[in-house]
Design an enzyme around this catalytic site. Structure first.
Site, PDB file in Angstrom:
ATOM      1  CG  ASP B  25      -1.768   1.218   1.369  1.00  0.00           C
ATOM      2  OD1 ASP B  25      -1.662   2.117   0.507  1.00  0.00           O
ATOM      3  OD2 ASP B  25      -2.552   1.291   2.344  1.00  0.00           O
ATOM      4  CE  LYS B  87      -1.528   7.110  -3.525  1.00  0.00           C
ATOM      5  NZ  LYS B  87      -2.080   6.206  -2.495  1.00  0.00           N
ATOM      6  CD  GLU B 184      -4.845   3.530  -2.458  1.00  0.00           C
ATOM      7  OE1 GLU B 184      -5.662   4.377  -2.036  1.00  0.00           O
ATOM      8  OE2 GLU B 184      -3.690   3.812  -2.800  1.00  0.00           O
ATOM      9  CG  ASP B 206      -9.592   4.205   0.664  1.00  0.00           C
ATOM     10  OD1 ASP B 206      -9.044   4.835   1.596  1.00  0.00           O
ATOM     11  OD2 ASP B 206      -8.957   3.480  -0.129  1.00  0.00           O
TER      12      ASP B 206
END
Lengths: 178, 620
Positions: B25, B87, B184, B206
């Site tokens: 992850d 990211k 994800e 999420d």
């Protein structure tokens, strides 16, 4: 990885009779069984050739599922198999009463949108869906019982109009709710 | 006494030889690595027992690179060379950044993607991510005692093609064999669904450090079918820290903070946010570089007030996903909460209020994605477990092509199940056109300018034909990683060109979400713009055709007739420069009218020439 026969039509691929009226549950089961066999995830530890085959096979299975799942696409596909072009891009001739009805619906959408009236839009959406459903029932009759291809092609063109309208209603509701 | 085992040639000596595979992850704030050991998924810890690895990389002048907690310690003292939340920059260019003042970094524009200036040289987000991944790979190999066969890397479901490609490149750079890029929320659904033998329709909410995803899945006897996905690729826990930071700056009457103080206060903001999960009030105490001391009390109530708009922002994508899946709220069996930011009580409450039920929080929101990825990695590596399952995922944003007038033609609609392919036929616009520019875009809006540009390439060598005669088939193929490849082929001659879509430049951080919202808000604007663009295209092609005809056959008109045509031509040209579609159409009609006699005479002349030509050839 098992061999995948790309020459099969979508119905044969799913082991279904070539008909408009389909049992959706059977089709979904067939879809999952095929993907369980051919999805690229199942070829992740195999050779590159197997990976390529899995990509192409799973792509085809998804295409078949999309086509058979949608009443409009399914009718269009059946007509294509029967060698009938639905002429959705070229043939815009429609009965006058249908065109009049279209205009009324469009005005109703515009009015409801201008008045921010979600309830009316939702009611309109239900009405359109009802009309669409009736057309789908007609398609079952025309395609499965009467083999009336030319008439079915006309209903396909009408149904495409209906789908566009439903999309507009949905977009309008979403815009008002956001 | 045990007998010696002798393997058949080409077979492993041990029948159940376990192939080492991990799930990673790669998060905005924290990253994790997990694997399946003796049938159950576990997150791998470092030598101190820590499982989370802060996604932070520090570059020192001597070339030394530190990752994780060690790098985090350098953050306040050396903010410019300590890269956090990288990211957010994946697959992005400098001009896409919303507000570079909010970060201490100095960006360098580079083809494809921005770079960050550090004392150890310019680093691309791909390189920084690769350093995090390399660290996790090392941790896994130390802990598992062998080389990895491969890894499943998770990405936000709402990541576009450029961001996905950048993530895959980072993994490759770190020496990892990528078994699959996995969304994800889908990874979370696998971990949750397999653990609880869940069946029915579930929503995964999420909210991570920097991204928000919502996916709706149908779970049927081991098949996880994503029905729709939506989100905001620039909304996450970091934004909540930012709000607290702004509140501190305002309430402490601070101005013009340096990099060091900004970083210090952001760290305190994050700690305050975490404290408020279990406490009604917390204190923020910090000593700034100039000796000034900030000391403020922040209550949970005020925190909720200042972040309410962020929580609200997550609800629209949920609605959109429900609509795209054609589902009613009553059909949802459960709402699974994923991501560290879903620990905030007011986020949970907002979700509970929206769905009219308590969300499922009986799993570790930080670990569930890595655990699901590990399970998938194990299956992809060919380690047969007790249960088999299948993931059917979708693409989050529509893929299309630029057509005449800067319009988008959608080729693959959003929420199509992958892998998928679709071909669309196009034709040439001008007589004798020998090349065609293919511009691949992603997004929901009608105008290319409002979508994200993914790639441009050219199909060359089309034999000269009259406009509209060539048949150019453009094929889009999206693989199981959600990555796109495009090819173009002229049907009659077989001339071909293809490209694996590599990011040409990036979207602004919030651009995807904005694009989707805008496509709804501006649908009517788009229609107007589309009408205008179409009118212009038509006008321009008529102008070009008229000019060409005047040049070749002008002698067919007398001076007065020619003046009339030219006047109509000028009027259309003027109208076409304006923004009124109706006026352009009116002048197009007028020019058509003015040239109808001319067209008839040209036709006659052409027929005569044709006959003459035939006679000649007969004679020859």
């Amino acid at each position: 990885m098992n061999h995948f026969d790309f020459s099969h039509d979508h119905f044969t691929l799913f082991g279904l009779p070539r008909a408009y009226r389909l049992d959706m549950a059977t089709m979904e089961t067939a879809f999952r069984a095929l993907q369980t066999q051919y999805h690229p995830d199942k070829a992740a530890s195999l050779t590159d050739a197997d990976k390529r085959m899995a990509l192409q096979a799973a792509t085809r299975v998804n295409e078949a599922f999309q086509t058979l799942k949608s009443p409009l696409a399914r009718a269009r596909y059946l007509l294509l198999l029967a060698g009938v072009d639905t002429q959705e891009e070229t043939n815009t001739a429609m009965p006058v009463d249908f065109l009049m009805q279209q205009m009324e619906w469009r005005e109703a959408i515009a009015d409801a949108r201008a008045a921010s009236d979600v309830d009316s839009l939702e009611a309109l959406g239900r009405e359109l869906r009802g009309v669409g459903r009736a057309m789908e029932t007609d398609l079952g009759l025309l395609l499965d019982e009467q083999s009336a291809h030319a008439q079915a092609a006309t209903v396909v063109r009408k149904l495409k109009f209906m789908e566009k309208l439903e999309q507009e209603v949905g977009d309008a509701i979403e815009r008002l709710l956001d | 006494m045990a007998l010696f085992q002798i393997a058949e040639p080409g077979q492993a000596a041990e029948p159940h030889q376990h192939r080492l595979a991990v799930g990673i992850d790669l998060g905005t704030t924290n990253s994790l690595v997990a694997t399946v050991r003796s049938g159950s998924a576990t997150v791998l810890a470092d030598e101190t027992g820590a499982t989370l690895l802060p996604s932070v990389v520090h570059y020192a002048a001597d070339g030394q690179t530190t990752v994780g907690y060690a790098a985090q310690l350098r953050q306040s003292e050396d903010p410019r060379n300590t890269i956090v939340s990288v990211k957010r920059f994946m697959g992005r260019g400098v001009k896409d950044l919303p507000d570079s003042a909010a970060t201490p970094y100095r960006f360098v524009d580079a083809p494809g993607m921005l770079k960050i200036k550090t004392v150890a040289g310019d680093k691309s987000p791909v390189e920084v991510s690769a350093d995090v991944l390399r660290h996790l790979k090392q941790r896994a190999e130390d802990s598992l005692g062998g080389e990895l066969l491969g890894a499943v890397i998770t990405v936000p479901a709402y990541f576009d093609d450029a961001q996905r490609q950048a993530t895959k490149d980072a993994a490759t750079l770190a020496g990892l064999n990528v078994l699959r890029l996995l969304n994800e929320p889908t990874a979370a659904a696998v971990a949750y669904g397999l653990d609880n033998a869940a069946e029915g329709i579930y929503i995964v909410y999420d909210l991570g450090g920097g991204t928000f995803d919502v996916s709706i899945l149908k779970l049927t006897r081991g098949v996880f079918e994503v029905l729709s996905t939506s989100g905001d690729s620039a909304l996450g826990g970091d934004d909540f820290d930012q709000r607290i930071y702004c509140w501190v700056v305002e309430n402490a009457g601070l101005s013009l903070l340096g990099d060091h103080d900004t970083r210090l206060l952001l760290t305190h903001a994050r700690e305050a946010k975490e404290a408020l999960t279990d406490h009604a009030e917390t204190r923020i105490t910090a000593k700034l570089a100039d000796g000034e001391v900030v000391d403020l009390a922040l209550s949970a109530e005020v925190f909720q007030q200042i972040t309410a708009p962020l929580v609200q922002k997550t609800i629209s994508p949920v609605r959109k996903a429900l609509r795209d899946a054609k589902l009613d709220m009553s059909e949802i069996k459960g709402v699974v909460m994923v991501g560290g930011a879903t620990r905030m009580p007011h986020v949970r409450r907002a979700v509970a209020d929206f769905f009219g039920r308590e969300p499922l929080t009986n799993l570790d929101p930080d670990k569930v994605v890595a655990l699901g990825a590990a399970m998938q990695a194990n299956a992809l590596a060919g380690n047969k477990g007790d249960d088999e399952w299948l993931l059917l995922d979708v693409i989050p944003l529509s893929l299309g092509l630029e057509t005449m007038g800067g319009l988008t033609e959608k080729v693959i609609p959003r929420n199509s199940t992958i892998p998928t392919a679709r071909a669309q036929d196009f034709t040439t616009y001008k007589d004798g056109q020998t090349a065609m520019a293919i511009h691949v875009v992603q997004g929901e809006r009608e105008l290319v300018a409002d979508c994200r540009s993914l790639a441009r390439f050219e199909l060359r060598g089309i034999p000269p034909m009259v406009a509209g005669a060539a048949r150019i088939r453009v094929t889009f193929q999206v693989d199981a990683d959600g990555l796109l490849a495009v090819s173009a082929r002229e049907q009659s001659t077989g001339v071909e060109a293809s490209i694996a879509v590599k990011p040409s430049y990036g979207l602004a951080d919030d651009e995807i979400a904005r694009m989707l919202q805008d496509s709804m808000q501006h649908a009517s604007e788009d229609m107007l713009a589309r009408t205008l663009a179409e009118a212009r295209v038509e006008a321009e092609s008529l102008i070009a055709a008229t000019r060409a005809a005047l040049a070749s056959d002008g002698q067919l008109l007398d001076a007065e007739e020619r003046a009339e045509v030219e006047a109509a031509l000028a009027r259309l040209q003027a109208a076409s420069a304006g923004d009124a579609a109706t006026e352009i159409r009116a002048q197009t009609d007028a020019l058509n009218q003015a040239t109808s006699e001319f067209a008839a005479r040209r036709m006659d002349a052409a027929v005569k020439r044709g006959l003459a030509g035939q006679k000649l050839s007969e004679l020859g």
